[in-house]
Design a protein around this motif. Structure first.
Motif, PDB file in Angstrom:
ATOM      1  N   ALA A  38       0.819  -1.203   0.000  1.00 11.95           N
ATOM      2  CA  ALA A  38       0.000   0.000   0.000  1.00 11.95           C
ATOM      3  C   ALA A  38       0.857   1.259   0.000  1.00 11.95           C
ATOM      4  O   ALA A  38       0.441   2.300  -0.495  1.00 11.95           O
ATOM      5  CB  ALA A  38      -0.931   0.002   1.208  1.00 11.95           C
ATOM      6  N   LEU A  39       2.056   1.159   0.592  1.00 11.31           N
ATOM      7  CA  LEU A  39       2.980   2.293   0.604  1.00 11.31           C
ATOM      8  C   LEU A  39       4.359   1.750   0.302  1.00 11.31           C
ATOM      9  O   LEU A  39       4.749   0.693   0.794  1.00 11.31           O
ATOM     10  CB  LEU A  39       3.005   2.970   1.984  1.00 11.31           C
ATOM     11  CG  LEU A  39       1.808   3.826   2.386  1.00 11.31           C
ATOM     12  CD1 LEU A  39       1.999   4.292   3.821  1.00 11.31           C
ATOM     13  CD2 LEU A  39       1.655   5.022   1.458  1.00 11.31           C
ATOM     14  N   ARG A  40       5.132   2.486  -0.498  1.00  7.95           N
ATOM     15  CA  ARG A  40       6.442   1.998  -0.897  1.00  7.95           C
ATOM     16  C   ARG A  40       7.464   3.104  -0.695  1.00  7.95           C
ATOM     17  O   ARG A  40       7.493   4.066  -1.438  1.00  7.95           O
ATOM     18  CB  ARG A  40       6.369   1.597  -2.379  1.00  7.95           C
ATOM     19  CG  ARG A  40       7.468   0.675  -2.847  1.00  7.95           C
ATOM     20  CD  ARG A  40       7.345   0.485  -4.348  1.00  7.95           C
ATOM     21  NE  ARG A  40       6.110  -0.195  -4.692  1.00  7.95           N
ATOM     22  CZ  ARG A  40       6.045  -1.501  -4.992  1.00  7.95           C
ATOM     23  NH1 ARG A  40       7.106  -2.233  -4.972  1.00  7.95           N
ATOM     24  NH2 ARG A  40       4.887  -2.046  -5.321  1.00  7.95           N
ATOM     25  N   ASP A  41       8.249   2.985   0.371  1.00  5.00           N
ATOM     26  CA  ASP A  41       9.425   3.824   0.553  1.00  5.00           C
ATOM     27  C   ASP A  41       9.081   5.308   0.434  1.00  5.00           C
ATOM     28  O   ASP A  41       9.688   6.029  -0.353  1.00  5.00           O
ATOM     29  CB  ASP A  41      10.477   3.427  -0.492  1.00  5.00           C
ATOM     30  CG  ASP A  41      11.874   3.840  -0.035  1.00  5.00           C
ATOM     31  OD1 ASP A  41      12.067   3.960   1.190  1.00  5.00           O
ATOM     32  OD2 ASP A  41      12.735   4.048  -0.901  1.00  5.00           O
ATOM     33  N   VAL A  42       8.123   5.753   1.218  1.00  9.25           N
ATOM     34  CA  VAL A  42       7.680   7.146   1.142  1.00  9.25           C
ATOM     35  C   VAL A  42       8.458   7.992   2.142  1.00  9.25           C
ATOM     36  O   VAL A  42       8.575   7.624   3.311  1.00  9.25           O
ATOM     37  CB  VAL A  42       6.168   7.240   1.429  1.00  9.25           C
ATOM     38  CG1 VAL A  42       5.742   8.688   1.604  1.00  9.25           C
ATOM     39  CG2 VAL A  42       5.387   6.571   0.322  1.00  9.25           C
ATOM     40  N   SER A  43       9.006   9.093   1.681  1.00 10.67           N
ATOM     41  CA  SER A  43       9.708  10.044   2.560  1.00 10.67           C
ATOM     42  C   SER A  43       9.260  11.461   2.236  1.00 10.67           C
ATOM     43  O   SER A  43       9.232  11.834   1.068  1.00 10.67           O
ATOM     44  CB  SER A  43      11.229   9.959   2.355  1.00 10.67           C
ATOM     45  OG  SER A  43      11.687   8.655   2.537  1.00 10.67           O
ATOM     46  N   PHE A  44       8.892  12.199   3.253  1.00 10.08           N
ATOM     47  CA  PHE A  44       8.620  13.625   3.048  1.00 10.08           C
ATOM     48  C   PHE A  44       8.594  14.326   4.394  1.00 10.08           C
ATOM     49  O   PHE A  44       8.574  13.690   5.439  1.00 10.08           O
ATOM     50  CB  PHE A  44       7.308  13.842   2.281  1.00 10.08           C
ATOM     51  CG  PHE A  44       6.064  13.500   3.061  1.00 10.08           C
ATOM     52  CD1 PHE A  44       5.624  12.198   3.151  1.00 10.08           C
ATOM     53  CD2 PHE A  44       5.334  14.499   3.721  1.00 10.08           C
ATOM     54  CE1 PHE A  44       4.487  11.872   3.886  1.00 10.08           C
ATOM     55  CE2 PHE A  44       4.200  14.184   4.440  1.00 10.08           C
ATOM     56  CZ  PHE A  44       3.772  12.871   4.521  1.00 10.08           C
TER      57      PHE A  44
END
Lengths: 528, 355
Positions: A38-44
């Motif tokens: 559902a989420l892949r390596d998200v950075s912010f």
């Protein structure tokens, strides 16, 4: 892992005080459900005092991201989340940690109790102040008043929440989420579609309040589908698609069309500049003569074949009542509705449907979706009798029709027999519209047909509406989305005080015309 | 995995708007996810059926019951006895599809039995008209229930509970609180003989089951009930006659419960006030148990029959194994509680929100 420090200069917003810890730093966040990433390596980052919009279509991973922040879902090992300097591994977030770290959530439905007062709602779920074993109502009220004042919410704590205007109710929900903090604007405020249910005037009011909180140092992460609003009010945007971060950047220099393309991943159809499709002089399909009842004080309106008439107006102007009185959900106290020149029996839904009327109500979950039934059942709901042939209900035929509708209207579903609730909101809405289109309605009544629907699905619902028009239907479209009215309507009527206060053709109506007329009439209202 | 100390700025190196690759994997996610889920779903669907088969095997080989349980006489006895509960359950099933409770099925079947018994013995009626009156009594009770609930929006559980008590009182008055014996022999013969090796009550059950299956699956009425059960407001707004459907559902439930009562009279040859009350809970237990199997989350005829015989085989086997009398109520009660809980979980999961 302890030496790993989040890079606070990443994507620095100029407004952020230097050296301060970011409001939120997400690093390498992934979330895998069985068989699905559902989420892949998200950075912010969300800077301190920054308003950060989280954008993405249905199924892009926005909800999952928020649920991981809330500790509802645990992220995969390997990522980290930091809030105001408190850092935690993404698989170790719990609701308790989220609360202690100062993440406050306000969901789309607000979760307020309408029959209770503002003060009671502010203390909901927390111990009431007590004196001598009894609730100390005076202390409760004083605390509530102080909380509201700190957040500049001009609401009396003794008001019932049910009596509040929607924008004030949203502010009360925010106040509840932020109450009890030492630093009222510390931590992170997460808002899910805070403006989806607000009329335009109150949207501006709410956004002004949020801007004020941000100026005082509040970090805000908010989910929205309204791009014009995001562009005018957010500092930064993060766009997710299919669980991956597509872009995280400052709003400055961003254009709406480009942003929409980023969200969808492909260009969406531009508003076609087409001539009015209705032919002058054709006999009206749908005609309202002096329809009154509830907030309506006598509405006259005639729709030609293939004409799309948009209905604008503030909440309380009678927009929804108008559709309900036409369709027979309510019985008008005066006046009549004619379809193809013949009066419709008042208060008779089945009769109206039999004559060729169709109605997509605003609140899908409550009024149109059969969530635990399959797509074939949902698609045939408006005319199940069509499948009763020779005393037997033909389920095979119903199913093959459903297969065709799914293909025709690009409905994305895991299976033909999937339950409606398994689909994303946008695809559910496509099913509801398709339910009516297969009847080839003579007049289609739509109440906020794309509310809370992502950009891609919205374009497909517009295509459905175009298809109905091509079949010869007249469309009566209630919408508080000005872009939508401009995009679809041949003619726009503005309702105020239960009457048609202004009418504009496609050529006359633009954003300013709409804003002018919706607000001018409302000012008259307050003067009178 | 990226474990460097310096974490890339979140937006550095990311493509700007407009130059992004089109999404490719959106479509095949569902297929990946469903492989494991499908196995679990299949297990869930047939768990109760497998459990029923397992019980039959266990009681057939268990030393304590292997002599008595797997005999033709015992199996016929279970089937014939349970036909009464099963028919009552099929009655209650009809309004339950629209999410309306009928807890008066037991009292209704009791009064129908008393009516027919009273009319054939002391009333001087011939059998056929007496049976007809019995059935009409059930239809009348159901119609009153349906009118109060559908037309006036009264709560179905409370209305039918009150109606059950009221009907029970009428039964006590009509039967003079006495057991009515001496019903025509044709009736008791029907209740206790076989046709083609199968007890005649079971044939009646099959007929009722086929009728209810037809109503629920192969008529618009059945679809309307299902839609009302899912979302009554949405059903109204697509033009379904919600009031009429709910009213008719209760009328059917009352009439079918009366058929169960007439069958009870045929089985036992007599009618007593209060006897019917014991059938309500097992009937509802069976419907709810049934909603956990075959089509989990939905009330179905097949599921209801599995539910009836699951409870019946369990109780019969335990009784033959020498369990005391209290086992039956404990088992019935537990079945209701567990089945309703499981059914609620299934409904919630199915109506639930997606992430």
């Amino acid at each position: 892992m302890a030496e790993r420090t989040p890079d606070t200069t990443a994507g620095a917003a100029t407004r952020r005080p230097a050296g301060d810890a970011p409001g939120l730093a997400v690093r390498n966040l992934s979330k895998t459900f069985p068989g699905m990433r559902a989420l892949r390596d998200v950075s912010f980052d969300v800077g301190r005092g920054e308003i950060h919009a989280l954008l993405g279509g249905n199924g892009s991973g926005k909800s999952t991201l928020i649920k991981v922040l809330a500790g509802v879902h645990q992220g995969d090992p390997g990522g980290t989340v930091a809030v105001g300097g408190q850092r935690v591994e993404s698989d170790a977030i719990t609701p308790t940690w989220a609360q202690a770290a100062g993440i406050a959530f306000v969901h789309q439905d607000l979760g307020l109790f309408a029959p209770q007062t503002v003060a009671e709602n502010l203390f909901c779920g927390q111990p009431y102040p007590r004196r001598l074993g009894r609730i100390d109502w005076r202390a409760l009220r004083a605390d509530a008043r102080a909380t509201l004042e700190r957040l500049h919410v001009a609401v009396d704590p003794d008001t019932l929440v049910g009596d509040l205007r929607p924008a004030d109710a949203t502010l009360v929900a925010i106040a509840r989420a932020l109450r009890g903090r030492d630093d009222v604007h510390g931590g992170l405020l997460v808002l899910d579609e805070p403006t989806a249910r607000l009329p335009q005037a109150q949207v501006d009011e709410l956004l002004a309040a949020l801007t004020r909180y941000a100026a005082a140092g509040q970090s805000i992460l908010y989910v929205s589908h309204r791009l014009d609003e995001v562009l005018s009010f957010a500092h930064r945007v993060t766009v997710l698609r299919d669980g991956e971060l597509v872009e995280s950047r400052a709003v400055a220099g961003l254009e709406q069309a480009a942003l929409a393309r980023t969200i969808v991943g492909r260009a969406i159809a531009q508003a076609p500049s087409r001539p009015t499709r209705a032919t002058e002089g054709e006999a009206p399909v749908l005609e309202l003569r002096g329809v009154a009842g509830g907030p309506l004080a006598g509405v006259d309106l005639a729709l030609a074949p293939r004409e799309v008439v948009g209905v604008a107006g503030l909440v309380g102007s009678g927009r929804t009542s108008l559709l309900e009185n036409v369709f027979g959900v309510r019985r008008p106290t005066a006046g009549e509705v004619l379809l193809e020149g013949r009066p419709l029996p008042p208060g008779d839904i089945a009769g109206a449907i039999a004559r060729g009327l169709a109605y997509v109500p605003e609140d899908r979950a409550r009024a149109s979706a059969f969530g635990n039934l399959g797509l074939p059942e949902n698609l045939s709901a408006a005319d199940p009798a069509a499948y009763q042939v020779g005393g037997w209900f033909r389920q095979a035929r119903e199913r093959s029709d459903a297969v065709r509708a799914i293909a025709d209207y690009a409905i994305r579903t895991p299976a033909v027999d999937a339950r409606l609730a398994q689909l994303s909101g946008g695809n559910q809405q496509k099913v509801i519209v398709a339910r009516w289109l297969r009847r080839e309605p003579k007049a289609l009544l739509l109440d906020e047909p794309t509310q809370g629907v992502d950009v891609g699905a919205r374009a497909e619902i517009y295509a459905q509406i175009d298809a109905a028009v091509a079949q010869g239907a007249a469309v009566l479209l209630v919408s508080s989305d000005l872009e939508e009215l401009l995009h679809l309507a041949d003619r726009v009527v503005v309702l105020a005080r239960g009457r048609v206060a202004a009418t504009g053709t496609r050529e006359q109506v633009d954003r300013e015309w709409l804003i002018d007329h919706v607000y001018e009439t409302s000012q008259e209202e307050t003067r009178s | 995995m990226n474990t460097t100390d310096v974490i890339e700025p979140a937006d550095a190196g990311r493509a700007s708007a407009g130059s992004l690759p089109p999404s490719s994997q959106a479509g095949d996610r569902g297929a990946e996810a469903s492989t494991g889920r499908r196995v679990i779903a299949t297990l869930e669907r047939y768990a109760l059926v497998l459990l029923l088969i397992l019980l039959v095997i266990v009681f057939s080989v268990l030393p304590a019951t292997s002599d008595t349980f797997p005999t033709l006489a015992n199996l016929r006895n279970i089937a014939a006895n349970e036909s009464v509960v099963a028919i009552a359950a099929l009655g209650a099933l009809v309004p339950l599809v629209a999410h309306q409770f009928d807890v008066s099925v037991g009292a209704t079947l009791g009064l129908a039995a008393i009516a027919a018994a009273e009319l054939t013995t002391r009333g001087g009626f011939a059998l056929a008209p007496a049976l007809l009156v019995g059935a009409l009594v059930g239809l009348a009770i159901g119609t009153v229930n349906g009118t109060l609930i559908a037309r006036f929006g009264a709560n179905s559980l409370v209305i039918t509970l009150g109606m059950a008590t009221l009907v029970g009182g009428i039964g006590a008055w009509w039967s003079r609180n006495d057991t009515i014996l001496g019903v025509p022999e044709w009736l008791t013969t029907f209740g206790n003989t076989n046709w083609l090796g199968v007890p005649k009550p079971v044939w009646l059950l099959i007929a009722v089951a086929l009728l209810v299956t037809y109503l629920l699956r192969f008529t618009v009425f059945g679809r309307q009930l299902l839609s009302i059960g899912s979302n009554p407001e949405a059903a109204r707004l697509v033009g379904m006659p919600v009031t009429r459907c709910v009213l008719i559902a209760f009328a059917i439930s009352g009439a079918i419960a009366a058929v169960a009562g007439l069958l009870l009279l045929a089985r036992t040859g007599g009618a007593t006030a209060g006897v019917g009350d014991g059938y309500t809970l097992p009937a509802l237990a069976a419907v709810f148990l049934g909603s956990t199997t075959i089509r989990p989350g939905r009330f179905t005829v097949a599921g209801t029959l599995v539910g009836v015989f699951f409870v019946a085989v369990s109780v019969n086997g335990l009784t033959l194994a020498g369990a005391a009398d209290w086992v039956e109520p404990v088992f019935n009660g537990a079945a209701v509680v567990i089945a309703v809980t499981a059914s609620a979980i299934l409904v919630r999961r199915r109506g639930g929100t997606q992430s």
